[in-house]
Design a protein around this motif. Structure first.
Motif, mmCIF file in Angstrom:
data_model
loop_
_atom_site.group_PDB
_atom_site.id
_atom_site.type_symbol
_atom_site.label_atom_id
_atom_site.label_comp_id
_atom_site.label_asym_id
_atom_site.label_seq_id
_atom_site.Cartn_x
_atom_site.Cartn_y
_atom_site.Cartn_z
ATOM 1 N N LYS A 57 0.814 -1.111 0.068
ATOM 2 C CA LYS A 57 -0.142 -0.015 -0.157
ATOM 3 C C LYS A 57 0.910 1.226 0.119
ATOM 4 O O LYS A 57 1.794 1.338 0.742
ATOM 5 N N ASP A 62 -2.058 7.585 -5.405
ATOM 6 C CA ASP A 62 -3.201 6.479 -5.710
ATOM 7 C C ASP A 62 -2.841 5.469 -6.710
ATOM 8 O O ASP A 62 -2.142 5.950 -7.617
ATOM 9 N N ILE A 63 -3.304 4.357 -6.789
ATOM 10 C CA ILE A 63 -2.783 3.628 -7.830
ATOM 11 C C ILE A 63 -4.491 2.848 -8.288
ATOM 12 O O ILE A 63 -5.175 2.396 -7.513
ATOM 13 N N SER A 64 -4.914 2.944 -9.623
ATOM 14 C CA SER A 64 -6.196 2.644 -9.836
ATOM 15 C C SER A 64 -6.075 1.762 -11.046
ATOM 16 O O SER A 64 -5.040 1.932 -11.810
ATOM 17 N N LYS A 68 -10.717 2.379 -10.786
ATOM 18 C CA LYS A 68 -11.002 2.145 -9.669
ATOM 19 C C LYS A 68 -9.566 1.885 -8.961
ATOM 20 O O LYS A 68 -8.650 1.212 -8.871
ATOM 21 N N SER A 69 -9.914 2.568 -7.655
ATOM 22 C CA SER A 69 -8.561 2.814 -6.812
ATOM 23 C C SER A 69 -8.395 1.412 -6.095
ATOM 24 O O SER A 69 -9.161 0.739 -5.484
ATOM 25 N N SER A 72 -9.062 0.881 -2.502
ATOM 26 C CA SER A 72 -10.534 1.340 -1.817
ATOM 27 C C SER A 72 -11.337 -0.107 -1.841
ATOM 28 O O SER A 72 -12.293 -0.104 -1.407
#
Lengths: 221, 404
Positions: A57, A62-64, A68-69, A72
């Motif tokens: 993490k 952010d990584i999507s 979509k992340s 999340s």
């Protein structure tokens, strides 16, 4: 189509003193991409690959995937995503020691995209047919690495993250691996290759260099 | 998951064998000691409910004691004349419900009976006055025994096959088994009963009475068993009876049972300490082996998580593997423990008097299940926390083990 997007991703480890392994890296990985990342040891290449594979993490950013992340998602969703989307070729060969090569492939196939994937075909492609009944401990370093590659291919992942996949391999076998990666990219997969070998890196469509946690584009064809 | 677990066990043979052996030792000792302990306790309980006598009177010069006479099935021959037993005072007589005499003799080892080298105890009983066998005889509808009929204790059926209807030779005379007694937990279980007169005749044929200081066996008895009326003060009765006679020992059966219980309690404590010591030693070995089995596969777990295996599947995989190892070791140990019960009891009975209760295939199976249960409990106690921790470990941490 853009598959994976990294937006200002930073990863800091705090073991004694603070160490920023990946520093505000932004990167877009699309279908047909064959990306290579070069860099000296400790420059953060492997950590970046772990982040891209959802194994780690990020501290920030952010990584999507397809918008979509990743982070999340619940642990179950993320694990499913990894199984179906990411083929990870670790720097140190990782296989289940109590299973033969073929059994390792069959196990991996259960979690992949294609439950009908042809194990024999992949074994043949990597010249492993005769070794399929051997345990990992009965394989040489190069054979293990090819075995690991077979286990990755059998899952038919959309993204292949290869961390020094040519370690322990002779030139001929290394070229064979690079050719297979190139072919996978041509078939629509996204391939990210981490290597310190300029010869293999040069065969990628996009070449990046990683220095002190920062990622810089070197060449893009 | 089961297949992976099986492969892990088979292909890591040396580690698996070590764990299985360690578990087998732990569970084997537990099952063995548990079985011996419960067998002796149930023997005591059985003897309480089935012996039926309150007071035992036996010759003062006997080399055996009351414990051995009642509980061991000892074959030593000891006699007194009927007249040695003092006439009861009116006060004491009023408290007695029944008096029965018995006559003990033994078979000759190797030639006496039933192709066994063991010397067996034969007891002559007077069925008219007997109250020890009475309840069983009534239940079985047996009014009397002919001179060629015997009744045998349950252990003799189990050990040498003396079942109802079987004909056997005792001291060169042929007898037919009329019935097999229920388990009593006393020496009765290893005793052959026949009519008092027949027992005396057998004795006369095989053992000259002079060697026991008797002219004949006609009025000889080995002991008297007394059943007292409800509410009688047994201790006071024993004291009163003992005061009136010098040639006999008078003991309360309850007291004998109490002594035996105290002796068994001490013995059980020693067994328990022994088991605890074994448990600690094997437990330490098991903990370190199971932990190395789990933590040694940290990277493998990281890899499995990276290919899409869920936490619960990893948990299940380890559970199968450890559960199978524990089951194999536990069952092997428990079966070995159960098989060693009789040899151990035989050895112990040479040292101390141990009454034994019912021991059947069913009970042995229960003990094996108990041993298996213990192995699973041990494995759960040792491994649940580390397996949970590891299954929940972030894949990166598992793979890298902090190398990055």
């Amino acid at each position: 189509m853009e598959l994976l997007k990294l937006l200002k991703v930073t990863k800091t480890f705090e073991t004694g003193e603070k160490c920023t392994a990946v520093n505000e890296v932004s990167l877009s990985v699309s279908e047909h991409d064959f990306i290579s990342i070069m860099g000296v040891s400790g420059s953060g290449k492997s950590t970046l690959l772990m982040l891209m594979g959802g194994l780690l993490k990020p501290t920030s950013g952010d990584i999507s995937y397809l918008g979509k992340s990743l982070f999340s998602m619940s642990d179950t969703e993320l694990t499913n995503w990894r199984g179906k989307t990411v083929g990870y070729l670790f720097q140190n060969v990782q296989l289940v020691q109590a299973l033969t090569l073929r059994e390792n492939m069959e196990l991996a196939r259960r979690y992949g995209n294609n439950l009908e994937a042809n194990v024999d075909e992949i074994l043949k492609l990597l010249d492993l047919t005769k070794l399929q009944s051997r345990l990992p401990s009965q394989l040489s370093g190069g054979q293990k690495r090819r075995g690991m590659f077979a286990v990755t291919l059998v899952r038919d992942p959309k993204i292949i993250l290869a961390d020094e996949p040519t370690n322990d391999l002779d030139d001929k076998s290394s070229q064979q691996i690079i050719d297979i990666l190139q072919s996978a990219a041509q078939k629509g997969k996204a391939v990210v290759l981490v290597t310190h070998n300029a010869r293999w890196a040069a065969q990628a469509g996009k070449q990046y260099r990683m220095e002190n946690g920062s990622l810089n584009l070197v060449t893009s064809i | 998951m089961l297949r992976i677990a099986l492969n892990n066990i088979v292909r890591r043979r040396n580690n698996s064998m070590l764990m299985i052996i360690c578990m087998a030792i732990t569970v084997g000792i537990f099952t063995l000691l548990w079985s011996v302990f419960s067998l002796s306790n149930s023997g005591l309980e059985l003897s309480k409910s089935r012996l039926g006598a309150d007071v035992l009177v036996y010759p003062k010069d006997a080399e055996v004691d009351d414990e051995k006479l009642l509980f061991s099935g000892l074959t030593e021959m000891v006699f007194m004349d009927e007249e040695v037993f003092p006439p009861l005072s009116d006060d004491l007589k009023a408290e007695v419900e029944g008096i029965s005499s018995q006559f003990f003799l033994e078979t000759l080892p190797g030639v006496g009976c039933c192709e066994t080298d063991e010397s067996l105890r034969i007891v002559g009983v007077d069925l008219k006055s007997d109250f020890i066998l009475k309840a069983w005889l009534e239940q079985e509808g047996i009014q009397s025994l002919s001179d060629q009929e015997i009744i045998v204790g349950s252990d003799l059926r189990d050990s040498i096959g003396l079942t109802t209807g079987v004909t056997t030779i005792l001291l060169n005379n042929s007898f037919t088994v009329k019935g097999v007694l229920h388990k009593t937990g006393t020496g009765m279980d290893r005793t052959i009963f026949l009519n008092m007169d027949v027992a005396r005749k057998l004795a006369a044929q095989s053992f000259p009475p002079k060697q026991f200081g008797l002219d004949s066996y006609d009025s000889a008895v080995t002991c008297y068993l007394l059943k007292l009326k409800e509410g009688t003060d047994v201790d006071a009765f024993v004291e009163g009876l003992q005061n009136g006679s010098e040639g006999v020992n008078v003991v309360a059966v309850r007291e004998t049972q109490g002594n035996l219980r105290a002796q068994l309690a001490m013995f059980s404590q020693i067994l328990f300490i022994f088991w605890i010591a074994a448990l600690i030693l094997c437990g330490i070995a098991l903990v370190s082996m199971f932990r190395s089995l789990i933590y040694g596969r940290k990277k493998e777990i990281g890899y499995l998580r990276s290919i899409g295996m869920q936490q619960k599947e990893i948990f299940a995989m380890f559970l199968w593997e450890i559960g199978l190892l524990s089951t194999i070791g536990g069952l092997a140990g428990a079966v070995a423990g159960v098989l060693l019960v009789n040899p151990l009891l035989s050895q112990l009975q040479e040292l101390i008097t141990i009454p034994t209760g019912e021991w059947s295939v069913g009970i042995a199976c229960l003990r094996v299940l108990g041993g298996w249960g213990l192995s699973l409990l041990l494995c759960a106690l040792i491994t649940t926390v580390p397996v949970c921790k590891l299954a929940k470990l972030a894949p990166f941490e598992a793979i890298s083990e902090g190398e990055l």
